[in-house]
Design a protein around this motif. Structure first.
Motif, PDB file in Angstrom:
ATOM      1  N   LEU A 116       0.836  -1.195   0.000  1.00  0.00           N
ATOM      2  CA  LEU A 116       0.000   0.000   0.000  1.00  0.00           C
ATOM      3  C   LEU A 116       0.870   1.243   0.000  1.00  0.00           C
ATOM      4  O   LEU A 116       1.884   1.302   0.698  1.00  0.00           O
ATOM      5  N   SER A 117       0.439   2.227  -0.770  1.00  0.00           N
ATOM      6  CA  SER A 117       1.048   3.548  -0.737  1.00  0.00           C
ATOM      7  C   SER A 117       0.004   4.442  -0.081  1.00  0.00           C
ATOM      8  O   SER A 117      -1.014   4.774  -0.699  1.00  0.00           O
ATOM      9  N   GLY A 118       0.230   4.754   1.175  1.00  0.00           N
ATOM     10  CA  GLY A 118      -0.827   5.399   1.947  1.00  0.00           C
ATOM     11  C   GLY A 118      -1.964   4.411   2.064  1.00  0.00           C
ATOM     12  O   GLY A 118      -1.781   3.292   2.532  1.00  0.00           O
ATOM     13  N   GLU A 119      -3.131   4.777   1.567  1.00  0.00           N
ATOM     14  CA  GLU A 119      -4.291   3.878   1.573  1.00  0.00           C
ATOM     15  C   GLU A 119      -4.522   3.253   0.193  1.00  0.00           C
ATOM     16  O   GLU A 119      -5.457   2.480   0.020  1.00  0.00           O
ATOM     17  N   ARG A 120      -3.679   3.599  -0.777  1.00  0.00           N
ATOM     18  CA  ARG A 120      -3.865   3.115  -2.150  1.00  0.00           C
ATOM     19  C   ARG A 120      -3.195   1.758  -2.364  1.00  0.00           C
ATOM     20  O   ARG A 120      -2.041   1.566  -1.989  1.00  0.00           O
ATOM     21  N   LEU A 121      -3.924   0.848  -3.006  1.00  0.00           N
ATOM     22  CA  LEU A 121      -3.416  -0.474  -3.329  1.00  0.00           C
ATOM     23  C   LEU A 121      -2.380  -0.354  -4.443  1.00  0.00           C
ATOM     24  O   LEU A 121      -2.703   0.033  -5.564  1.00  0.00           O
ATOM     25  N   ALA A 122      -1.137  -0.671  -4.114  1.00  0.00           N
ATOM     26  CA  ALA A 122      -0.054  -0.576  -5.092  1.00  0.00           C
ATOM     27  C   ALA A 122       0.261  -1.916  -5.730  1.00  0.00           C
ATOM     28  O   ALA A 122       0.735  -1.980  -6.865  1.00  0.00           O
ATOM     29  N   GLY A 123       0.015  -3.011  -5.003  1.00  0.00           N
ATOM     30  CA  GLY A 123       0.310  -4.333  -5.536  1.00  0.00           C
ATOM     31  C   GLY A 123      -0.114  -5.417  -4.573  1.00  0.00           C
ATOM     32  O   GLY A 123      -0.486  -5.134  -3.428  1.00  0.00           O
ATOM     33  N   ALA A 124      -0.037  -6.656  -5.058  1.00  0.00           N
ATOM     34  CA  ALA A 124      -0.432  -7.794  -4.237  1.00  0.00           C
ATOM     35  C   ALA A 124       0.214  -9.062  -4.782  1.00  0.00           C
ATOM     36  O   ALA A 124       0.638  -9.120  -5.936  1.00  0.00           O
ATOM     37  N   VAL A 125       0.260 -10.088  -3.931  1.00  0.00           N
ATOM     38  CA  VAL A 125       0.792 -11.395  -4.300  1.00  0.00           C
ATOM     39  C   VAL A 125       0.194 -12.429  -3.353  1.00  0.00           C
ATOM     40  O   VAL A 125      -0.191 -12.094  -2.228  1.00  0.00           O
ATOM     41  N   VAL A 126       0.112 -13.675  -3.807  1.00  0.00           N
ATOM     42  CA  VAL A 126      -0.324 -14.767  -2.938  1.00  0.00           C
ATOM     43  C   VAL A 126       0.898 -15.617  -2.613  1.00  0.00           C
ATOM     44  O   VAL A 126       1.570 -16.125  -3.521  1.00  0.00           O
ATOM     45  N   TYR A 127       1.184 -15.752  -1.327  1.00  0.00           N
ATOM     46  CA  TYR A 127       2.308 -16.557  -0.828  1.00  0.00           C
ATOM     47  C   TYR A 127       1.781 -17.893  -0.323  1.00  0.00           C
ATOM     48  O   TYR A 127       0.751 -17.939   0.355  1.00  0.00           O
ATOM     49  N   PHE A 128       2.502 -18.957  -0.632  1.00  0.00           N
ATOM     50  CA  PHE A 128       2.169 -20.304  -0.168  1.00  0.00           C
ATOM     51  C   PHE A 128       3.339 -20.846   0.637  1.00  0.00           C
ATOM     52  O   PHE A 128       4.409 -21.093   0.083  1.00  0.00           O
ATOM     53  N   ASN A 129       3.127 -21.033   1.920  1.00  0.00           N
ATOM     54  CA  ASN A 129       4.185 -21.564   2.771  1.00  0.00           C
ATOM     55  C   ASN A 129       4.460 -23.036   2.462  1.00  0.00           C
ATOM     56  O   ASN A 129       5.549 -23.520   2.703  1.00  0.00           O
ATOM     57  N   ASP A 130       3.472 -23.741   1.906  1.00  0.00           N
ATOM     58  CA  ASP A 130       3.635 -25.137   1.517  1.00  0.00           C
ATOM     59  C   ASP A 130       3.213 -25.260   0.058  1.00  0.00           C
ATOM     60  O   ASP A 130       2.048 -25.052  -0.282  1.00  0.00           O
ATOM     61  N   ILE A 131       4.155 -25.605  -0.784  1.00  0.00           N
ATOM     62  CA  ILE A 131       3.942 -25.626  -2.233  1.00  0.00           C
ATOM     63  C   ILE A 131       2.823 -26.589  -2.648  1.00  0.00           C
ATOM     64  O   ILE A 131       2.230 -26.418  -3.709  1.00  0.00           O
ATOM     65  N   GLN A 132       2.496 -27.566  -1.815  1.00  0.00           N
ATOM     66  CA  GLN A 132       1.446 -28.510  -2.213  1.00  0.00           C
ATOM     67  C   GLN A 132       0.089 -27.827  -2.406  1.00  0.00           C
ATOM     68  O   GLN A 132      -0.782 -28.343  -3.086  1.00  0.00           O
ATOM     69  N   PHE A 133      -0.093 -26.621  -1.829  1.00  0.00           N
ATOM     70  CA  PHE A 133      -1.355 -25.892  -1.956  1.00  0.00           C
ATOM     71  C   PHE A 133      -1.298 -24.790  -3.022  1.00  0.00           C
ATOM     72  O   PHE A 133      -2.239 -24.017  -3.184  1.00  0.00           O
ATOM     73  N   TYR A 134      -0.208 -24.733  -3.756  1.00  0.00           N
ATOM     74  CA  TYR A 134       0.079 -23.700  -4.753  1.00  0.00           C
ATOM     75  C   TYR A 134      -0.925 -23.700  -5.905  1.00  0.00           C
ATOM     76  O   TYR A 134      -1.256 -22.655  -6.450  1.00  0.00           O
ATOM     77  N   GLY A 135      -1.373 -24.872  -6.302  1.00  0.00           N
ATOM     78  CA  GLY A 135      -2.435 -24.956  -7.288  1.00  0.00           C
ATOM     79  C   GLY A 135      -2.036 -24.769  -8.731  1.00  0.00           C
ATOM     80  O   GLY A 135      -2.864 -24.394  -9.548  1.00  0.00           O
TER      81      GLY A 135
END
Length: 173
Positions: free
Chosen positions: A64-83
């Motif tokens: 976030l830049s201030g309250e503005r959405l600047a970017g996002a990502v989905v992290y998977f701690n266990d690759i088996q759920f990566y899909g």
């Protein structure tokens, strides 16, 4: 915009819909990437990114830049759920991340790298031995960033998503 502090944290439930729309905006604008009519299931997954992020050990991370959405990502701690397709989900002691997206107004400010580094730090903290990701030819900017960060092409992780070649990368930790 560039001088505002960037905050990285897990997404709030109230932000999930906007994150899905950002991902659709970013991915549908990639030159050479299949459009919504060509891969409707993929874009439905983007729109419902909260469902993907509800898998065990998964986190939807925002910048976030201030309250503005600047970017996002989905992290998977266990690759088996990566899909993903291919063999990635069979790897052991691996983490991964998918769907890294940076809002067009915030490109070339290090947001993508910051999100990737956040995922790598979480994988290290969880004592994973590698981080696995995928990219396509349409994602040239991200592909180059990943290689500069030390990710290595791993052909054994490649697969086809419909007719789209998807290329695997791994970062040994």
């Amino acid at each position: 915009m560039q001088n505002e502090k960037i905050t990285v944290r897990n997404a709030r439930t109230t932000e999930v819909s906007a994150i899905g729309q950002l991902m659709i905006q970013v991915y549908s604008a990639l030159e050479g990437f299949p459009g919504i009519s060509e891969q409707p299931a993929y874009y439905a997954m983007l729109a419902n990114v909260g469902e993907l992020a509800s898998r065990p050990g998964a986190e939807l991370i925002v910048a976030l830049s201030g309250e503005r959405l600047a970017g996002a990502v989905v992290y998977f701690n266990d690759i088996q759920f990566y899909g993903s397709g291919g063999t990635a989900t069979q790897e052991k002691e691996a983490a991964g991340f998918r769907l890294l997206a940076v809002h067009p107004n915030f490109r070339k400010q290090g947001i993508g790298r910051l999100l990737a580094e956040t995922c790598i730090a979480r994988a290290r903290q969880a004592r994973r031995n590698q981080v696995i990701i995928h990219s396509t030819r349409s994602m040239r900017t991200a592909w180059g960033m990943y290689q500069r960060m030390g990710f290595l092409r791993s052909e054994d992780l490649d697969f086809l998503q419909g007719e789209l070649p998807v290329f695997g990368f791994r970062l040994p930790l």
